[in-house]
Design a protein around this motif. Structure first.
Motif, short mmCIF file in Angstrom:
data_model
loop_
_atom_site.label_atom_id
_atom_site.label_comp_id
_atom_site.label_asym_id
_atom_site.label_seq_id
_atom_site.Cartn_x
_atom_site.Cartn_y
_atom_site.Cartn_z
N ARG A 30 0.84 -1.21 0.00
CA ARG A 30 0.00 0.00 0.00
C ARG A 30 0.87 1.25 0.00
NH1 ARG A 30 -1.79 3.90 3.64
NH2 ARG A 30 -4.02 4.44 3.63
N SER A 120 0.78 3.75 6.47
CA SER A 120 0.29 2.51 5.86
C SER A 120 0.38 1.36 6.85
CB SER A 120 1.11 2.18 4.60
OG SER A 120 0.81 3.08 3.56
N THR A 124 -3.27 -0.03 8.10
CA THR A 124 -3.57 -1.39 7.65
C THR A 124 -3.75 -2.32 8.83
OG1 THR A 124 -2.34 -1.07 5.59
CG2 THR A 124 -2.73 -3.33 6.28
N ALA A 222 -4.37 -3.99 -1.30
CA ALA A 222 -3.51 -2.85 -0.98
C ALA A 222 -4.01 -1.57 -1.66
CB ALA A 222 -2.07 -3.14 -1.39
N LEU A 226 -6.06 2.22 0.05
CA LEU A 226 -5.59 3.60 -0.07
C LEU A 226 -6.68 4.58 0.35
CD1 LEU A 226 -3.77 3.49 -3.54
CD2 LEU A 226 -2.69 3.67 -1.30
#
Length: 287
Positions: A30, A120, A124, A222, A226
């Motif tokens: 990502r 990220s 995540t 991924a 975003l």
């Protein structure tokens, strides 16, 4: 003993809590999709990196660097940072819009790479189901200023809370756009050449074997993870349902990885760090 030093963070840190999550493999991808949207940063990578010919080698080196800064001793982390700073100091690139030559270790570029990477990792892990309080989220960003210092940034210039990260993204967004280099990089990230053993089905004429389908699923997740504004730059609609679907998928991936014995998912640097922590705990109790 230096060999028992717990490094920049240690077992009680939010950084260890986040980075013990195997789902961060999706987070790393990502961050690369996000980083590609910065034209100057992308030019620096495209003009200096061999990522097209050694994609998996570069991935391993990057993962090793991050693991060293998180789990290595203080001396190991500082040595890794010094090597990276020396490497970056030699690199130059040309701005495709202005023709200006620039150093790839400009603070603005280093800051972009740092923020997109740590944001990220954190977002995540959290969206995959890792329970983190708002204070822990801010704590992670504050801790990661130590990693920013390793690449040559002044920690005071690096966002240290979730609110500061959001403000940073709002500030930098006017500079972001889809360039030819970004599009080519995104395509490469989505369908890179697989390592030889994994690409064997393709060599036998089976172009979409299980490894390829698995990787495509990770890459798609991924991209979907975003921020909506970044997905729009990639030509997506940024719909709320996209984010919801990404959340469900990444949670399922984390549950699947959770069924794998931890010894198969923990790298040698994490294992060594846990051993050092255990030795220090015994020494502390004995004292």
């Amino acid at each position: 003993m230096d060999s028992d030093d717990l490094g920049l963070f240690g077992p009680g840190s939010v950084t260890w809590k986040v980075h013990e999550e195997p789902i961060l493999i999706v987070a790393g991808l990502r961050s690369l999709y996000l980083q590609a949207l910065h034209p100057r940063a992308m030019a620096g990578v495209a003009q200096n990196s061999n990522y097209r010919t050694d994609a998996w080698g570069r991935l391993v080196r990057t993962a090793t660097y991050v693991a060293t800064t998180v789990y290595g001793t203080t001396a190991e982390a500082e040595a890794a940072g010094a090597r990276l700073r020396r490497l970056h100091a030699r690199m130059r690139a040309t701005d495709q819009l202005t023709g200006e030559e620039f150093r790839v270790d400009e603070p603005d570029l280093l800051r972009w790479v740092h923020v997109t990477e740590v944001e990220s990792f954190l977002s995540t892990a959290r969206r995959a189901g890792l329970p983190l309080t708002d204070d822990e989220v801010d704590g992670y960003y504050t801790e990661q200023r130590r990693s920013a210092a390793l690449v040559g940034l002044d920690p005071a210039t690096v966002p240290g809370t979730a609110a500061e990260v959001e403000a940073y993204y709002r500030e930098v967004r006017p500079e972001l756009r889809m360039t030819r280099e970004a599009a080519e990089t995104a395509l490469f990230l989505t369908a890179p050449p697989l390592p030889w053993k994994l690409s064997l089905p393709a060599r036998l004429g089976l172009t979409l074997g299980p490894p390829r389908w698995a990787y495509l699923g990770i890459a798609g997740t991924a991209l979907a993870l975003l921020p909506a504004w970044a997905r729009r730059l990639y030509g997506g609609l940024g719909l709320p349902t996209t984010a919801l679907s990404a959340d469900l998928t990444v949670r399922a991936l984390r549950l699947g990885l959770g069924a794998v014995p931890r010894r198969y998912l923990e790298g040698p640097l994490l294992q060594a760090a846990k051993e050092r922590a255990a030795r220090l705990a015994v020494t502390s109790q004995a004292g």
